[in-house]
Design an enzyme around this catalytic site. Sequence first.
Site, mmCIF file in Angstrom:
data_model
loop_
_atom_site.group_PDB
_atom_site.id
_atom_site.type_symbol
_atom_site.label_atom_id
_atom_site.label_comp_id
_atom_site.label_asym_id
_atom_site.label_seq_id
_atom_site.Cartn_x
_atom_site.Cartn_y
_atom_site.Cartn_z
ATOM 1 N N ILE A 713 0.872 -1.222 -0.022
ATOM 2 C CA ILE A 713 0.025 0.049 -0.109
ATOM 3 C C ILE A 713 0.811 1.244 -0.060
ATOM 4 C CG2 ILE A 713 -2.072 -0.949 0.970
ATOM 5 C CD1 ILE A 713 -1.223 -0.095 3.840
ATOM 6 N N GLY A 714 2.135 1.057 0.005
ATOM 7 C CA GLY A 714 2.862 2.353 -0.153
ATOM 8 C C GLY A 714 4.318 1.835 -0.021
ATOM 9 N N GLY A 716 7.649 3.828 1.314
ATOM 10 C CA GLY A 716 7.870 5.408 1.827
ATOM 11 C C GLY A 716 9.465 5.170 1.968
ATOM 12 N N PHE A 718 11.282 4.672 4.388
ATOM 13 C CA PHE A 718 11.913 3.601 5.347
ATOM 14 C C PHE A 718 11.682 2.222 4.843
ATOM 15 C CE2 PHE A 718 14.255 5.936 8.258
ATOM 16 C CZ PHE A 718 14.679 5.299 9.352
ATOM 17 N N GLY A 719 11.034 2.122 3.743
ATOM 18 C CA GLY A 719 10.914 0.649 3.038
ATOM 19 C C GLY A 719 9.463 0.846 2.760
ATOM 20 N N VAL A 721 5.233 -0.572 2.615
ATOM 21 C CA VAL A 721 4.274 -0.575 3.823
ATOM 22 C C VAL A 721 3.006 -1.684 3.024
ATOM 23 C CG1 VAL A 721 2.397 0.282 5.113
ATOM 24 C CG2 VAL A 721 4.528 1.488 4.571
ATOM 25 N N ASP A 841 10.022 14.492 10.254
ATOM 26 C CA ASP A 841 9.570 14.173 8.957
ATOM 27 C C ASP A 841 7.744 14.321 8.638
ATOM 28 O OD1 ASP A 841 10.008 13.436 6.217
ATOM 29 O OD2 ASP A 841 10.013 11.276 6.606
#
Length: 906
Positions: A713-714, A716, A718-719, A721, A841
């Site tokens: 679903i995403g 970002g 940081f990795g 999701v 962030d």
Amino acid sequence: MKLLLLIPLIIIFFLLCKSTPSLSSSAAAADRLALLQFKSLLSDPTGALSAWNSSIHFCQWPGITCSIRGSRVTEIELNSLQLGGPIPPAIFNLSSLETLHLEHNNFIGPIPDEIGRLSHLRDLSLSYNSLSGEIPANITRCSSLQFFNLRNNLLTGEIPSDLHLIPKLQVIHLWKNNITGRIPATIGNISSLWEIVFSQNNLFGRIPESMSRLTNLKTMLIDQNMFTGEFPPSFFNLSSLSNIYLSFNELEGTLPSSMFETMPNLQRFLLGRNRFHGPIPASVSNASHLFEFDLSVNGFSGFIPSKLGNSQYLWWVALGFNQLEAKEAYDWRFMASLTNCSSLVTLDLQQNNLSGVLPSTLADLSPGITTLVLSYNRISGNLPDEIGNLVNLTEFQASNNLLTGRLPSSIGNLKNLHVLSLQGNRLDGQIPNSISKLSQLNLLQLQNNTFNGSMLASFKNLVNLQELDLSGNRFSGEIPKEILSLPSLSLGLDISNNMLTGKLPAEIGKLTTLNWFSAANNNLSGEIPTELGNCLSLEHLYLQGNSFEGAIPQSLSNLKGLRELDLSHNNLVQQIPIFLENLYGLLILNLSFNELEGKVPENGIFKNSTAVSLYGNKNLCGGITEFHLPYCGNGTSSNLNGRKHLSLMLKILIPVIGLVLCLSFGFCIFTTLCRIKRLKKKSFLNLIEDQFKRTSYAELLKATDGFSSSNLIGVGGFGSVYKGVIQPGKTTVAIRVLDLDRHGASKSFMAECDALKGIRHRNLVKVLTACSSADFSGRDFKALVMKYMHNGSLDQWLHKDGSSSTTSILKFELRLSIAVDVAYALDYLHNLGHAQIVHCDLKPSNVLLDEEMTAHLSDFGLAKILLDKDDRQSASIGIKGTIGYVPPGNPLMEKQYHRKDPCHHW
Ligand SMILES: *[C@@H]1O[C@H](CO)[C@@H](O)[C@H](O)[C@H]1NC(C)=O
Ligand SMILES: *[C@@H]1O[C@H](CO)[C@@H](O)[C@H](O)[C@H]1NC(C)=O
Ligand SMILES: *[C@@H]1O[C@H](CO)[C@@H](O)[C@H](O)[C@H]1NC(C)=O
Ligand SMILES: *[C@@H]1O[C@H](CO)[C@@H](O)[C@H](O)[C@H]1NC(C)=O
Ligand SMILES: *[C@@H]1O[C@H](CO)[C@@H](O)[C@H](O)[C@H]1NC(C)=O
Ligand SMILES: *[C@@H]1O[C@H](CO)[C@@H](O)[C@H](O)[C@H]1NC(C)=O
Ligand SMILES: *[C@@H]1O[C@H](CO)[C@@H](O)[C@H](O)[C@H]1NC(C)=O
Ligand SMILES: *[C@@H]1O[C@H](CO)[C@@H](O)[C@H](O)[C@H]1NC(C)=O
């Protein structure tokens, strides 16, 4: 009358006497010719046979013995003369030959068939040559043969099956050839045999039972072949046997309990590396001539007979690698009995199940003992103080036991010691200074004990030391320079896993022949000495887990042989030196968790992302794409993480947040109402949380259909999701899988997750649990499991349909409520939580909306926790923000922290 009768008789006698010499002289002449032909056909590089010339009678030629009457050659003894070439068959024309010794020469090729002509041959030795081919079948025509020695040649083929045609054979010696096949059963008929040596060949099959009929057999050496099956028990009735070598075969069986009674003459009994099992016969106490006793590497079990040492001649006792037991003092009585063996030189008990206290009688063993090996048992107790009595010890190994107490200072008396191996015990205290007297020592292994105190400067006297391992102890203080001044150290120096402090002395550079050096996991500080570059033989260098600072020294470029280099978990700064690209032998390079910065090289080992570890360096850029590092751009080499791109965004977003904060105040009452309504959900959340207390990689894999792209679903900063459904309760969650390659695994991921778990606020996305484990291929896997937000991120709402007319989708009241939610969240983070947290962030994509369009702040990956408000020491748990973020760099913040931007300057 009688006289008249006698005259013809005398005449006849004379005639006969005259004719006999003439007969024998022709045979002798043939012998001479044969010898000359023999000489002419072999290679004699040293001229050993130059005296075989006509100036003297051939019976006087060196190496030749003739019969007294008739001058027939009966003995040839030509040992160690460097004679070479094939054996000239002419020598087999010497039909009276009884002894033929051609040992220790360079004869090659096969043994000629003509050997069968030597029907008087009694003693044949062709040992220590390079003869090849098979043993000629015609050897059986040498029917007088008694001693048959072919040891140490290159003979192949099988043992002639009709050896029994040589009825007087006493000794057959085939040691170290390449003979195959089975032992012919007919050998059991040669009752005169008393010595059989078949060691080191390729013989196989069972040992023929018939051999146990050889009642004169004294020596049977058949070690280092491939014999299988049960060793015939009937052999144990052969009372004549005194030497039995069966080592290195695959023989089975047990030893009859009475064997040492039925074999009273046994001197050497070597069974090492077979499959014998059962107890050691207690009758060993009757073996009064036993000399060498080797049962090692078999399956012997039970207790060691208490009267093992009854033979005063016992010299060699090897019982290692069995399942022999000892539990209490009673079971160790054999040691006391061995103290009677004044000739004992070797006692090897390693790798058994010996437990109980090490008897102090150990120190009463013969002072002539040179090898004492007790390793890999469960022996407890102390090393006896009197161990220093065993002055001739060259090797003492008692590693991997449960020994406690100190290393007795009498150890310094063992001046002949070459190997001292005591690792893996519970020895403690300081190492006695007397150890410095062991100047012969090559190997000193004291690792994995609990020795403490400082490392001894007096180690410098161990001038023959090749390996010193002091790792895994509690040594403290500084590394003595002297320890690094041992030029003999070549195999390794390991002082890792201690509590050493201070600098690594520059003297390390003196260890120019050292292959392995580890000082890992201490508290060493200062710079890595440039002198390390003088250790030109280094292949393995481990300095990780210290506090080394400064740059990686350029001098390491000299270490061309380096295979493994670990500098991780230090405070090293500046760029990764480019020379590492050119260390072509390098297989593993670990630079993770330092403060290295700038461009990562791209050649040499840096082409292989599995061989190089760079995690946890915040300011690296470039490198091959597998490292997932940011691009370096064209500017200066450091701090290139796109801050410039961000500055524009900041300018836009700062006023927005300012406005949000103002508005939040006014709508406080309205939102408080909402808050009461939502609080009812809290108990439900706790439930979910319990459910996720422990989650594993496997569970998450299942929850997301194997992290399938349909659940993504995403993606970002940081990795990725994923949406997932966790089984018990079928709860929908969002799983944020950390991209470790990209950002580096956090040193204390779980601890920081715990801090995040402690944060509870309705406008923060709840972290339900965290998973830190390894995936199925063994790579680190870290994920955060969070409450799933059905309505996605604010970012998606703001840019829905890609159009700019978003107002219709997101009504003003909703926008305001979202703004207020965000303000609440920030207020909580900054002022109300148990630790101050700066998000670092904040951006629309990190504002998530649940079913009721309540905003939840997410992605604390970049958050900075200000643990101590007073001295503002900060612990960071992430790196700088991504595009679109709102730095907390407003005037209010500045006043609070006296810093422009707490998210930077880390
Ligand atoms: C050795 O004996 C063989 C056969 O008897 C004979 O032919 C040969 O000439 C002999 N050689 C010498 C050197 O006597
Ligand atoms: C023959 O042998 C003798 C030694 O026995 C030696 O002195 C002599 O030089 C030899 N003669 C020849 C021609 O090699
Ligand atoms: C070897 O023995 C066989 C008989 O067993 C015989 O025929 C043959 O001639 C012998 N060879 C030599 C070279 O003596
Ligand atoms: C012995 O034989 C084996 C194969 O049977 C061969 O590999 C080995 O080289 C041989 N050894 C010698 C010394 O000839
Ligand atoms: C120790 O070894 C030396 C040399 O091998 C030998 O001469 C001496 O007798 C041995 N000492 C004892 C006590 O056996
Ligand atoms: C010492 O301990 C470490 C860690 O427990 C272990 O990996 C290593 O094999 C041990 N070394 C010896 C020689 O026992
Ligand atoms: C990369 O490094 C790993 C670990 O050292 C090694 O197993 C692998 O063979 C290397 N791959 C290449 C292509 O050199
Ligand atoms: C960056 O460097 C590359 C190659 O060095 C060059 O082609 C490019 O024009 C540079 N870009 C800027 C913005 O300086």
